[in-house]
Motif scaffolding. Structure first.
Motif, PDB file in Angstrom:
ATOM      1  N   VAL A 250      -2.165   8.596 -12.625  1.00  0.00           N
ATOM      2  CA  VAL A 250      -3.045   8.489 -11.454  1.00  0.00           C
ATOM      3  C   VAL A 250      -4.220   9.444 -11.605  1.00  0.00           C
ATOM      4  CG1 VAL A 250      -3.227   8.911  -8.966  1.00  0.00           C
ATOM      5  CG2 VAL A 250      -1.247   7.683  -9.872  1.00  0.00           C
TER       6      VAL A 250
ATOM      7  N   GLN B  81       0.818  -1.221   0.000  1.00  0.00           N
ATOM      8  CA  GLN B  81       0.000   0.000   0.000  1.00  0.00           C
ATOM      9  C   GLN B  81       0.852   1.271   0.000  1.00  0.00           C
ATOM     10  OE1 GLN B  81      -3.355   0.220  -0.388  1.00  0.00           O
ATOM     11  NE2 GLN B  81      -3.027  -1.931  -0.876  1.00  0.00           N
TER      12      GLN B  81
ATOM     13  N   HIS C  93       0.342   3.841  -2.998  1.00  0.00           N
ATOM     14  CA  HIS C  93      -0.925   4.571  -2.934  1.00  0.00           C
ATOM     15  C   HIS C  93      -0.883   5.641  -1.835  1.00  0.00           C
ATOM     16  CE1 HIS C  93      -5.127   5.584  -2.900  1.00  0.00           C
ATOM     17  NE2 HIS C  93      -5.165   5.289  -1.618  1.00  0.00           N
TER      18      HIS C  93
ATOM     19  N   GLN D 118      -6.036   2.622  -6.872  1.00  0.00           N
ATOM     20  CA  GLN D 118      -5.511   2.335  -5.538  1.00  0.00           C
ATOM     21  C   GLN D 118      -4.903   0.938  -5.421  1.00  0.00           C
ATOM     22  OE1 GLN D 118      -8.186   3.009  -2.276  1.00  0.00           O
ATOM     23  NE2 GLN D 118      -6.893   1.931  -0.827  1.00  0.00           N
TER      24      GLN D 118
END
Length: 135
Positions: A104, A69, A72, A111
């Motif tokens: 993006v 993660q 993101h 995500q």
């Protein structure tokens, strides 16, 4: 695989005994002679590691899944900073790159998408060009 890494003896080259680019045998000549031509062992092998299972395995471990993660979260921080100040003072991460941020913002990178980067050293992509760049 050709001993000089010219090509892999697969697909249209699977039946060939000699590399069409460098004229070298695909077989280990020492082992071929020692067996009187009965034992054909590749002169060079290339091991592939499928990418899909490697990426899936990253999500099996909770710590790795959390690390996945990072991009993101960093992107969200940079976008917030960009909205507040209209600039990125230091570009020190892929998440701060304009090409990446444009994708993006265009919603081409979401995500949960995985972004892969490739770095090649000494690759000549075009036979007749001095150099070139690709993304």
């Amino acid at each position: 695989m050709c001993p000089d890494s010219c090509l892999a003896f697969t697909g249209p080259y699977a039946a060939l005994e000699i590399c069409p680019l460098c004229d070298k045998s695909r077989w280990d000549q020492g082992k071929l002679r020692a067996s009187n031509g009965r034992s054909k062992v590749a002169a060079q092998k290339f091991t592939t590691i499928p990418l899909g299972p490697q990426l899936q395995a990253l999500y099996r471990d909770p710590d790795s899944a959390r690390n996945m993660q990072y991009l993101h979260e960093q992107t969200q921080r940079i976008l917030a900073q960009l909205r507040a100040t209209q600039s990125i003072p230091v570009i020190d991460d892929i998440a701060a790159g304009w090409d990446y941020l444009a994708e993006v913002l265009a919603n081409n990178i979401k995500q949960d998408d995985i972004v892969l980067m490739v770095s090649l050293d000494g690759a000549q992509l075009y036979e007749s060009k001095q150099s070139d760049c690709w993304m």
